[in-house]
Design an enzyme around this catalytic site. Sequence first.
Site, short mmCIF file in Angstrom:
data_model
loop_
_atom_site.label_atom_id
_atom_site.label_comp_id
_atom_site.label_asym_id
_atom_site.label_seq_id
_atom_site.Cartn_x
_atom_site.Cartn_y
_atom_site.Cartn_z
N ASP A 7 4.27 113.07 -101.62
CA ASP A 7 5.10 113.89 -100.72
C ASP A 7 4.91 113.51 -99.26
OD1 ASP A 7 6.42 116.20 -102.50
OD2 ASP A 7 4.44 115.71 -103.29
N HIS A 9 7.23 112.12 -97.43
CA HIS A 9 8.50 112.48 -96.78
C HIS A 9 8.73 111.67 -95.49
CE1 HIS A 9 9.72 115.88 -99.35
NE2 HIS A 9 8.41 116.04 -99.53
N ASP A 51 8.56 111.58 -103.73
CA ASP A 51 9.02 111.99 -102.41
C ASP A 51 8.36 111.10 -101.36
OD1 ASP A 51 10.81 113.83 -103.32
OD2 ASP A 51 9.68 115.60 -102.73
N HIS A 87 13.67 113.86 -103.38
CA HIS A 87 14.11 113.41 -102.07
C HIS A 87 14.40 111.92 -102.03
CE1 HIS A 87 13.43 116.98 -99.36
NE2 HIS A 87 12.83 117.38 -100.47
N HIS A 160 6.15 113.87 -110.82
CA HIS A 160 6.59 114.64 -109.65
C HIS A 160 7.30 115.88 -110.19
CE1 HIS A 160 7.60 114.93 -105.34
NE2 HIS A 160 8.64 115.61 -105.78
N HIS A 189 4.94 116.95 -105.75
CA HIS A 189 6.00 117.96 -105.62
C HIS A 189 5.51 119.22 -104.92
CE1 HIS A 189 9.79 119.93 -106.17
NE2 HIS A 189 9.35 120.81 -107.04
N HIS A 191 3.26 121.00 -102.12
CA HIS A 191 2.69 120.59 -100.84
C HIS A 191 1.39 121.33 -100.52
CE1 HIS A 191 6.75 118.93 -99.12
NE2 HIS A 191 6.50 118.52 -100.36
#
Length: 205
Positions: A7, A9, A51, A87, A160, A189, A191
């Site tokens: 994650d 991102h 992600d 994402h 995920h 997935h 956080h």
Amino acid sequence: MIGHISDTHLGAFIGRSEELREVAEDVHGAFREAIDLFIRDHVDVVIHSGDVLDEPRPYGDALRVLLEGVRRLKERGIPFLFTLGEHDLSPIPSTPYPALAHLLGLAEFVGDGVPHEVKGLTVVGLHKYKKFEARVLVEDLNSIGSRVKPFSGKKVLVLHQGLKEAFGPGSELSVSDLPNGFDYYAMGHIHRHFEMRLGRGLLAY
């Protein structure tokens, strides 16, 4: 030793406003710091649980940070293994941007349900399934459990997905849906940090 990350991102907040540009740089800085840590600690492999990017069609800065990071790992003989989160996936059929690292020979996609043997590890994973696909997801996990039984050595499952025990309602899976026999369950997935024992293995977000 496994370096586990998720994650990240990359690209989050870019383009939203000038004020958020600093936050975007913090996101990229955190990824660079993680790469520094993996190199400094001489991990054998790095596993990313999805992600990778914040948007399916990211800004160029996000892709640059990703490719620079995985290239640094490759130059030091550290494989970067990854799966895809929601994402990373576009609703339009297209090659996901993180897959470019795979196509360039800088990383290895392990979210295809097929066992990958890397430095003595057997690593297998799936990309993100939506909640309405939960039944298919459980069937695929059962298939993976049967498929990896003959493999000797350490085994890692990369997912995920949300687990009810960690994430509560709205999750796609329960711990009981996961196949046994893995030494490490590299989850993504959620956080926040979460760990639990699962058979002989460790499950970690």
